[in-house]
Write a protein that holds these residues in place. Structure first.
Motif, PDB file in Angstrom:
ATOM      1  N   GLU A 335       0.824  -1.209   0.000  1.00  0.00           N
ATOM      2  CA  GLU A 335       0.000   0.000   0.000  1.00  0.00           C
ATOM      3  C   GLU A 335       0.855   1.254   0.000  1.00  0.00           C
ATOM      4  O   GLU A 335       0.553   2.230  -0.656  1.00  0.00           O
ATOM      5  CB  GLU A 335      -0.842  -0.012   1.273  1.00  0.00           C
ATOM      6  N   SER A 336       1.933   1.206   0.801  1.00  0.00           N
ATOM      7  CA  SER A 336       2.799   2.390   0.836  1.00  0.00           C
ATOM      8  C   SER A 336       4.244   1.986   1.024  1.00  0.00           C
ATOM      9  O   SER A 336       4.552   0.957   1.640  1.00  0.00           O
ATOM     10  CB  SER A 336       2.366   3.329   1.962  1.00  0.00           C
ATOM     11  N   MET A 337       5.089   2.798   0.481  1.00  0.00           N
ATOM     12  CA  MET A 337       6.539   2.605   0.623  1.00  0.00           C
ATOM     13  C   MET A 337       7.098   3.981   0.943  1.00  0.00           C
ATOM     14  O   MET A 337       6.983   4.893   0.128  1.00  0.00           O
ATOM     15  CB  MET A 337       7.160   2.141  -0.688  1.00  0.00           C
ATOM     16  N   VAL A 338       7.667   4.113   2.114  1.00  0.00           N
ATOM     17  CA  VAL A 338       8.230   5.405   2.493  1.00  0.00           C
ATOM     18  C   VAL A 338       9.701   5.180   2.768  1.00  0.00           C
ATOM     19  O   VAL A 338      10.057   4.375   3.634  1.00  0.00           O
ATOM     20  CB  VAL A 338       7.533   5.985   3.734  1.00  0.00           C
ATOM     21  N   THR A 339      10.549   5.842   2.005  1.00  0.00           N
ATOM     22  CA  THR A 339      11.967   5.520   2.100  1.00  0.00           C
ATOM     23  C   THR A 339      12.800   6.785   2.307  1.00  0.00           C
ATOM     24  O   THR A 339      12.503   7.834   1.734  1.00  0.00           O
ATOM     25  CB  THR A 339      12.436   4.783   0.833  1.00  0.00           C
ATOM     26  N   TYR A 340      13.774   6.659   3.152  1.00  0.00           N
ATOM     27  CA  TYR A 340      14.693   7.771   3.425  1.00  0.00           C
ATOM     28  C   TYR A 340      16.114   7.313   3.142  1.00  0.00           C
ATOM     29  O   TYR A 340      16.482   6.205   3.501  1.00  0.00           O
ATOM     30  CB  TYR A 340      14.655   8.168   4.906  1.00  0.00           C
ATOM     31  N   ASN A 341      16.886   8.176   2.495  1.00  0.00           N
ATOM     32  CA  ASN A 341      18.346   7.950   2.367  1.00  0.00           C
ATOM     33  C   ASN A 341      19.010   9.143   2.985  1.00  0.00           C
ATOM     34  O   ASN A 341      18.544  10.260   2.782  1.00  0.00           O
ATOM     35  CB  ASN A 341      18.829   8.073   0.933  1.00  0.00           C
ATOM     36  N   HIS A 342      20.117   8.944   3.658  1.00  0.00           N
ATOM     37  CA  HIS A 342      20.945  10.115   3.937  1.00  0.00           C
ATOM     38  C   HIS A 342      22.406   9.740   3.767  1.00  0.00           C
ATOM     39  O   HIS A 342      22.831   8.652   4.119  1.00  0.00           O
ATOM     40  CB  HIS A 342      20.669  10.748   5.301  1.00  0.00           C
ATOM     41  N   LEU A 343      23.120  10.653   3.179  1.00  0.00           N
ATOM     42  CA  LEU A 343      24.545  10.465   2.944  1.00  0.00           C
ATOM     43  C   LEU A 343      25.172  11.833   2.689  1.00  0.00           C
ATOM     44  O   LEU A 343      24.466  12.837   2.602  1.00  0.00           O
ATOM     45  CB  LEU A 343      24.810   9.502   1.782  1.00  0.00           C
ATOM     46  N   GLY A 344      26.512  11.851   2.608  1.00  0.00           N
ATOM     47  CA  GLY A 344      27.161  13.162   2.521  1.00  0.00           C
ATOM     48  C   GLY A 344      28.249  13.219   1.479  1.00  0.00           C
ATOM     49  O   GLY A 344      29.243  13.921   1.665  1.00  0.00           O
ATOM     50  N   ASN A 345      28.065  12.479   0.372  1.00  0.00           N
ATOM     51  CA  ASN A 345      29.120  12.564  -0.656  1.00  0.00           C
ATOM     52  C   ASN A 345      28.832  13.698  -1.639  1.00  0.00           C
ATOM     53  O   ASN A 345      27.794  14.355  -1.576  1.00  0.00           O
ATOM     54  CB  ASN A 345      29.341  11.206  -1.339  1.00  0.00           C
ATOM     55  N   ASN A 346      29.770  13.918  -2.549  1.00  0.00           N
ATOM     56  CA  ASN A 346      29.643  15.052  -3.472  1.00  0.00           C
ATOM     57  C   ASN A 346      28.435  14.900  -4.388  1.00  0.00           C
ATOM     58  O   ASN A 346      27.778  15.885  -4.730  1.00  0.00           O
ATOM     59  CB  ASN A 346      30.933  15.177  -4.297  1.00  0.00           C
ATOM     60  N   ASP A 347      28.117  13.666  -4.757  1.00  0.00           N
ATOM     61  CA  ASP A 347      26.959  13.433  -5.622  1.00  0.00           C
ATOM     62  C   ASP A 347      25.695  13.929  -4.923  1.00  0.00           C
ATOM     63  O   ASP A 347      24.876  14.644  -5.494  1.00  0.00           O
ATOM     64  CB  ASP A 347      26.868  11.932  -5.944  1.00  0.00           C
ATOM     65  N   MET A 348      25.562  13.557  -3.645  1.00  0.00           N
ATOM     66  CA  MET A 348      24.381  13.983  -2.876  1.00  0.00           C
ATOM     67  C   MET A 348      24.372  15.493  -2.690  1.00  0.00           C
ATOM     68  O   MET A 348      23.313  16.135  -2.745  1.00  0.00           O
ATOM     69  CB  MET A 348      24.405  13.260  -1.523  1.00  0.00           C
ATOM     70  N   PHE A 349      25.566  16.058  -2.497  1.00  0.00           N
ATOM     71  CA  PHE A 349      25.688  17.504  -2.313  1.00  0.00           C
ATOM     72  C   PHE A 349      25.121  18.227  -3.538  1.00  0.00           C
ATOM     73  O   PHE A 349      24.358  19.181  -3.430  1.00  0.00           O
ATOM     74  CB  PHE A 349      27.168  17.851  -2.110  1.00  0.00           C
ATOM     75  N   GLN A 350      25.464  17.702  -4.712  1.00  0.00           N
ATOM     76  CA  GLN A 350      24.992  18.388  -5.915  1.00  0.00           C
ATOM     77  C   GLN A 350      23.497  18.137  -6.125  1.00  0.00           C
ATOM     78  O   GLN A 350      22.801  18.954  -6.711  1.00  0.00           O
ATOM     79  CB  GLN A 350      25.879  18.025  -7.110  1.00  0.00           C
ATOM     80  N   LEU A 351      22.986  17.017  -5.585  1.00  0.00           N
ATOM     81  CA  LEU A 351      21.549  16.735  -5.735  1.00  0.00           C
ATOM     82  C   LEU A 351      20.680  17.611  -4.829  1.00  0.00           C
ATOM     83  O   LEU A 351      19.453  17.585  -4.926  1.00  0.00           O
ATOM     84  CB  LEU A 351      21.263  15.254  -5.468  1.00  0.00           C
ATOM     85  N   THR A 352      21.333  18.382  -3.938  1.00  0.00           N
ATOM     86  CA  THR A 352      20.537  19.311  -3.113  1.00  0.00           C
ATOM     87  C   THR A 352      19.957  20.416  -3.992  1.00  0.00           C
ATOM     88  O   THR A 352      19.057  21.132  -3.577  1.00  0.00           O
ATOM     89  CB  THR A 352      21.394  19.953  -1.994  1.00  0.00           C
TER      90      THR A 352
END
Ligand code: NAI
Length: 517
Positions: A335-352
């Motif tokens: 019925e539902s899928m709620v997902t969280y990722n957290h990380l701190g690499n440069n790829d994620m930085f640019q995805l902000t």
């Protein structure tokens, strides 16, 4: 024993009427059965089995393979390089727990096995993929590529903060001389927060000239290392979507014209792809942006060059395509899928940056589509589970990616079934073996040709190489082929293709001989 793996012998040969081995090639044939379905006027469906005879010819000698990574100095690029070099040189390293030895775990080409058959005592016998058909050895791969950041690979590995200090120290003398070539930089397509690292860029802003420089780079790399075959892999930052416009990127011709007229909607990644295709080098798009605009796909088709996309499927999305397959495949309704990722690499930085996040968000959200649509007894047409994907940049996590997800499923009599999952891994440790596998399997498929009973001559596989969907979040498929996200179906495709190339039927897990003795 119920199963065993034979790894000792180098090669595993199949005998029988459907396969012949020659000095340079193996030829096989397979009666391929597909089932066509048609919907009748009263709404019922009719299934019509169709049979087609395929012949395959696979050259046995692997090419001398080069991988050129776009984004070579990034976390993935430097981790791939460190892994290949450490394995090649047999570099062990010290950790607080003792000495560690290099390996290539996570790679199907190196550590994947498939069931070959059954022995007379009822044991399932498995063999490594690479014992059925020769593959390029990772130690023989030559690495190169581009990066808009000028750090050499030893410095890049330090910046990535992924591998252990002792290993980095031992690798330093071997990686220092590896320096990325200047990359195509266009601030229109990358987040502003990447500007400080862009100190190694091709000077001209002329797109036709940029393509020419990348083509020259590929040619020089091939010449310098005496390579037969180069695969180009985009493992640079996610770009924003380019706008798809008629007359600009909708045909191969218009795309080439748009490059000549420096049109602003031709992205750097499309320029790299065009350059690779024109050099006859397969191109893998490891990020979610629309590098493969229609014109680019057409160019690959016209030049018969493999393309594989989009966006590596490495962590949480891979898990989703397994878990939802299990739940929906068992007749339960997610019925539902709620997902969280957290990380701190440069790829994620640019995805902000919101614009850069859009393609990633779309790719992450779509990884269960085929699984849900496959079960109309649970879901109405176009109904999807509530699917929320939250990703956060947390600097102190570096490349270490944590993901937490909660799935709420309805099972018997609507009873809720809750699954909460936590994963943690270095992002690049998940991705590096995928990059190596993609290049190794592409090199194999490049050696394969086929002919059906309706064809006179042998021909290569379709340039849109969907056989490697296992590695991609949103697999690209040739027109007329459905997209498959479910991981085990994707793996079965690679496995059964290997089997077909040596004259074995697809794996069906039936064991008819014992069930109906
Ligand atoms: P990263 O940020 O560490 O590395 C990317 C590199 O690309 C940087 O060194 C940057 O300077 C370079 N770059 C950016 N634009 C360029 C251009 N136009 N030409 C040449 N170089 C350029 O990122 P990381 O972690 O290595 O990820 C790489 C890509 O792989 C990202 O797009 C990411 O979305 C994708 N990806 C990664 C996965 C994983 O690591 N598990 C999974 C799925 C996708």
């Amino acid at each position: 024993h119920s199963a065993s793996t034979v790894t000792k012998q180098k090669n595993c040969k199949v005998s029988g009427p459907h396969v012949s081995y020659f000095e340079n090639e193996v030829r096989s044939s397979l009666k391929f059965q597909r089932t066509l379905v048609q919907t009748l006027p009263d709404g019922s469906v009719e299934a019509i089995p169709k049979e087609l005879l395929y012949e395959f010819c696979t050259k046995l000698k692997p090419s001398k393979l080069g991988i050129m990574q776009v984004g070579w100095g990034g976390n993935n690029g430097s981790t791939v390089t460190a892994g290949i070099v450490a394995n090649k040189e047999g570099i062990s390293w010290e950790t607080s727990k003792g000495m560690e030895k290099p390996n290539l775990f996570g790679s199907l080409s190196q550590h994947g096995t498939l069931r070959l058959g059954i022995s007379s005592d009822g044991t399932d016998v498995f063999v490594p993929f690479k014992s059925l058909l020769p593959l390029v050895e990772p130690k023989d791969i030559v690495l190169g590529g581009w990066d808009i950041s000028s750090l050499n690979l030893a410095e890049a590995l330090d910046r990535a903060q992924i591998l252990e200090p002792d290993l980095k120290r031992k690798l330093r003398p071997l990686l220092e001389s590896m320096k990325p070539l200047p990359g195509i930089f266009d601030e229109e397509f990358i987040a502003e927060n990447q500007l400080p690292r862009a100190d190694n860029v091709i000077e001209t802003k002329n797109k036709a000239r940029q393509v020419e420089i990348i083509r020259q780079d590929i040619r020089k790399f091939k010449q310098l290392h005496n390579l037969d075959f180069v695969v180009v892999v985009w493992t640079a930052n996610s770009e924003r979507y380019s706008v798809e416009l008629a007359g600009v990127n909708d045909t191969a011709e218009s795309l080439l014209k748009a490059i000549s007229s420096n049109h602003k909607e031709v992205s750097p990644s499309t320029l790299y792809a065009v350059a690779s295709i024109l050099e006859g080098c397969p191109y893998v798009n490891g990020s979610p942006q629309n590098t493969f605009v229609r014109g680019c796909i057409q160019l690959a088709e016209e030049n018969q060059v493999f393309i594989v996309g989009d966006d590596f499927k490495s962590g949480q999305t891979k898990m989703k395509s397994v878990l939802v397959d299990y739940l929906v495949g068992s007749g339960m309704k997610v019925e539902s899928m709620v997902t969280y990722n957290h990380l701190g690499n440069n790829d994620m930085f640019q995805l902000t940056d919101g614009e850069m996040w859009k393609p990633k968000s779309a790719a992450k959200s779509r990884v269960i589509e085929d699984i849900v649509s496959s079960n109309g007894t649970l879901y109405e047409k176009d109904e999807m589970p509530d699917h929320v994907v939250v990703v956060r940049y947390v600097s102190s996590y570096g490349d270490s990616k944590s993901d937490v997800s909660e799935y709420v499923t309805r099972t018997f009599m609507n009873c809720p079934y809750r699954t909460v999952m936590y994963n943690n891994c270095l992002d690049s440790a998940l991705c590096a073996p995928l990059i190596i596998d993609l290049a190794i399997f592409i090199e194999l498929f490049h050696r394969v040709s086929y002919r059906t009973s309706q064809m006179k001559d042998f021909a290569p596989m379709h340039p849109v190489l969907s056989a490697l969907s296992f590695y991609m979040k949103i697999p690209r498929t040739p027109v007329g082929e459905p997209l498959v996200n479910a991981l085990q179906r994707q793996r079965a495709c690679i496995e059964n293709l290997f089997r077909a190339l040596v004259g074995l039927n697809g794996e069906d897990n039936l064991f008819l001989e014992t069930k109906f003795p």
